[in-house]
Design an enzyme around this catalytic site. Structure first.
Site, short mmCIF file in Angstrom:
data_model
loop_
_atom_site.label_atom_id
_atom_site.label_comp_id
_atom_site.label_asym_id
_atom_site.label_seq_id
_atom_site.Cartn_x
_atom_site.Cartn_y
_atom_site.Cartn_z
N HIS A 187 0.81 -1.22 0.00
CA HIS A 187 0.00 0.00 0.00
C HIS A 187 0.85 1.27 0.00
O HIS A 187 0.34 2.37 -0.20
CB HIS A 187 -0.99 0.00 1.19
CG HIS A 187 -0.36 0.19 2.55
ND1 HIS A 187 -0.06 -0.86 3.38
CD2 HIS A 187 0.00 1.31 3.22
CE1 HIS A 187 0.44 -0.40 4.51
NE2 HIS A 187 0.49 0.94 4.42
N SER A 197 4.67 2.53 7.78
CA SER A 197 4.38 1.35 6.95
C SER A 197 5.61 0.92 6.16
O SER A 197 6.26 1.74 5.51
CB SER A 197 3.24 1.67 5.99
OG SER A 197 2.04 1.85 6.70
N ASP A 200 0.35 -7.78 1.28
CA ASP A 200 0.67 -6.36 1.49
C ASP A 200 2.18 -6.15 1.52
O ASP A 200 2.73 -5.46 2.40
CB ASP A 200 0.03 -5.83 2.77
CG ASP A 200 0.06 -4.29 2.86
OD1 ASP A 200 0.18 -3.66 1.80
OD2 ASP A 200 -0.02 -3.76 3.98
#
Length: 540
Positions: A267, A383, A300
């Site tokens: 992402h 992230s 992910d």
């Protein structure tokens, strides 16, 4: 005999008898009880001393005039024998001590001494001595001698006549003096200190203010401390700035090898699309362009690569299976574009099934993670960053947080950390990264069934129909071969309870294709245990 008074004319001395004149007989001593005439008063300073009459001697030689005792030479003076001792009577007046400005009189000096006349030896021989048994005079004033040494009192006297203080009195007086002195000194010091303090406060001190500070210390830290872990890991952590046609974002990654491969979250790079731009900033401040090698939304994870960069330092990978709840961990990232941010915490839980993404609406971007839970602060921008153990080895890839308001996606909610962070286990990330680098795609382990995601009971129920309208159990797939039927409810995977369809997917994704699983399911009110080998499907 008549006593001359002060200021009265002094009578002339008696003339000696002429030759052939009859010599009067010597005076008889007074009888007992007879009155003795008082002696003459001592002469005052500077006044002539009258000489008393001397009885005539039988010598025919002429008698020299009387000379005061003070003027007679010591070698020619003959002192008359003193009168017999008379007991002293108590004087009505206190004794007069000697003073500093008046020398003490000689003890032998008496005011009644008779001036000595120059006599011949013959006349001295014929002088009649005073009888030894003369009784003391009855008059008490006869013994008053102002020049005699007075008897000292029992206690010593000072020059002013006051008694000298005793040892205890002197000690008490010294204590009082010391106490009063200390009190005065304290008052004076307090007043001076207060005045100086007020002056310094009003005028800013005597000079410039210099605050105390610790000196230089060694920069090294213990290798297993947070500072030691951060010092080893920071050179391998990078910040990614991604921009595309419709979105842009910031994330974190870390170096996998010296060829320039960098691991991050899917992402993070997804906004770049097929024609976007990715810029990588290293800890040293250098930047480089990066391209996507491969990415997978189901896990992910994504791999990008930089070119023309030397001196890359890969970050070592740990083993997430060795991690225990309570182990200390360190998270590094760029929350809200604050690159190189270091936070620390512990492993709060293992094998926590979470899902993230799903913004597309068709479920194609949903990731299923059997995650490590940590309380290390993780925020938007973290992230793709590493979660490190005490040896600065990667045990997880920070991927999601549970925010206080909406969702669990890092970039969706844009909320801060509440101590619920989740990381993809490094064992799973390693396998996916290797597949993405080698083939550009990652494979997913599958059972070969379609699940009823609306089932609200305990466990994961196999649907009655597939997504294409056919059977929910893929013909010839792993589940079909193991004997799974439509409507079966799977309750355990390798002995671990499964409470929903998402949990079953997470447990399955934690394995590699080809791994064997032991499933427990319910069918018609009975428990059935089966074994199957996981199949493979291409990820997207």
């Amino acid at each position: 005999m008549q006593i001359p008074t002060a200021g009265a004319p002094v009578p002339a001395p008696a003339q000696p008898p002429t030759a052939g004149a009859p010599v009067p007989a010597p005076a008889q001593p007074p009888t007992a009880g007879a009155l003795v005439p008082a002696p003459a008063q001592p002469p005052t300073a500077g006044a002539p001393v009258p000489a008393p009459a001397v009885p005539a001697q039988e010598t025919p030689a002429a008698v020299a005039p009387a000379i005061p005792a003070q003027a007679v030479a010591p070698e020619t003076a003959h002192v008359a024998p003193p009168p017999p001792a008379i007991p002293s009577q108590p004087s009505p007046h206190p004794p007069i001590p000697a003073t500093l400005d008046q020398p003490a009189p000689t003890a032998t000096a008496t005011p009644t001494q008779t001036p000595i006349s120059a006599q011949t030896p013959a006349s001295a021989a014929t002088q009649t001595p005073a009888p030894a048994d003369t009784p003391p005079p009855a008059n008490p004033w006869q013994n008053y001698d102002p020049w005699a040494l007075a008897a000292l009192p029992a206690s010593p006297l000072q020059q002013n006549g006051a008694a000298v203080a005793g040892k205890e009195q002197r000690r008490r007086r010294a204590k009082k003096v010391l106490f009063v002195g200390a009190l005065v000194l304290a008052l004076v010091s307090g007043g001076v200190g207060g005045a100086v303090g007020a002056y310094l406060e009003r005028n800013g001190g005597m000079g410039g203010i210099e605050l105390p500070q610790a000196g230089a210390e060694p920069v090294g830290r213990a290798p297993d401390s947070v500072a030691g872990i951060a010092a080893r890991a920071l050179p391998s952590v990078v910040t990614l700035h991604v921009s595309g046609r419709e979105a842009q974002g910031t994330g974190t990654g870390f170096v996998l090898d010296d060829r320039g491969h960098i691991l991050t979250n899917n992402h993070v790079v997804e906004p770049a699309g097929d024609d976007g731009e990715i810029s990588v900033t290293f800890h040293s401040g250098d930047t480089a362009k990066a391209t996507v090698v491969g990415r997978d939304s189901g896990y992910d994870l994504a791999v990008v690569k930089v070119s023309g960069v030397s001196g890359l330092k890969p970050l070592p990978l740990g083993n997430s299976d060795n991690v225990q709840v309570g182990d200390p961990v360190v998270a590094i990232g760029a929350p809200f574009d604050l690159e190189g941010t270091v936070t620390s915490g512990i492993i709060s839980a293992k094998e926590r099934p979470i899902t993230a993404g799903g913004e597309s609406g068709d479920g194609s971007d949903v990731s299923y993670v059997d995650a490590l839970q940590t309380d290390a602060p993780i925020n938007p921008g973290n992230s793709g960053g590493p979660l490190l153990d005490a040896r600065a080895r990667v045990v997880g890839i920070n991927s999601a947080i549970r925010s206080a308001d909406t969702g669990s996606d890092l970039e969706g909610a844009q909320a801060g950390s509440i101590g619920l962070g989740f990381a993809i286990p490094v064992n799973q990330a390693k396998r996916v990264a290797e597949e993405l680098i080698n083939s550009g795609h990652a494979t997913h382990p599958v059972i070969g069934v379609t699940l009823d995601m609306d089932y609200a009971g305990d466990g994961a129920r196999v649907g009655t129909k597939g997504s294409d309208g056919g059977s929910a159990v893929t013909r010839g797939g792993p589940g079909d071969k193991a004997g799974i039927k439509p409507g079966d409810v799977i309750t355990e995977v390798d002995g671990q309870r499964v409470h929903s369809g998402e949990e079953l997917i997470v447990k399955t994704r934690a394995h590699r294709p080809g791994d064997r699983l032991k499933l427990t399911l319910k069918r018609g009110g009975k428990e059935v245990t089966i074994s199957l080998t996981l199949g493979s499907s291409s990820g997207g």
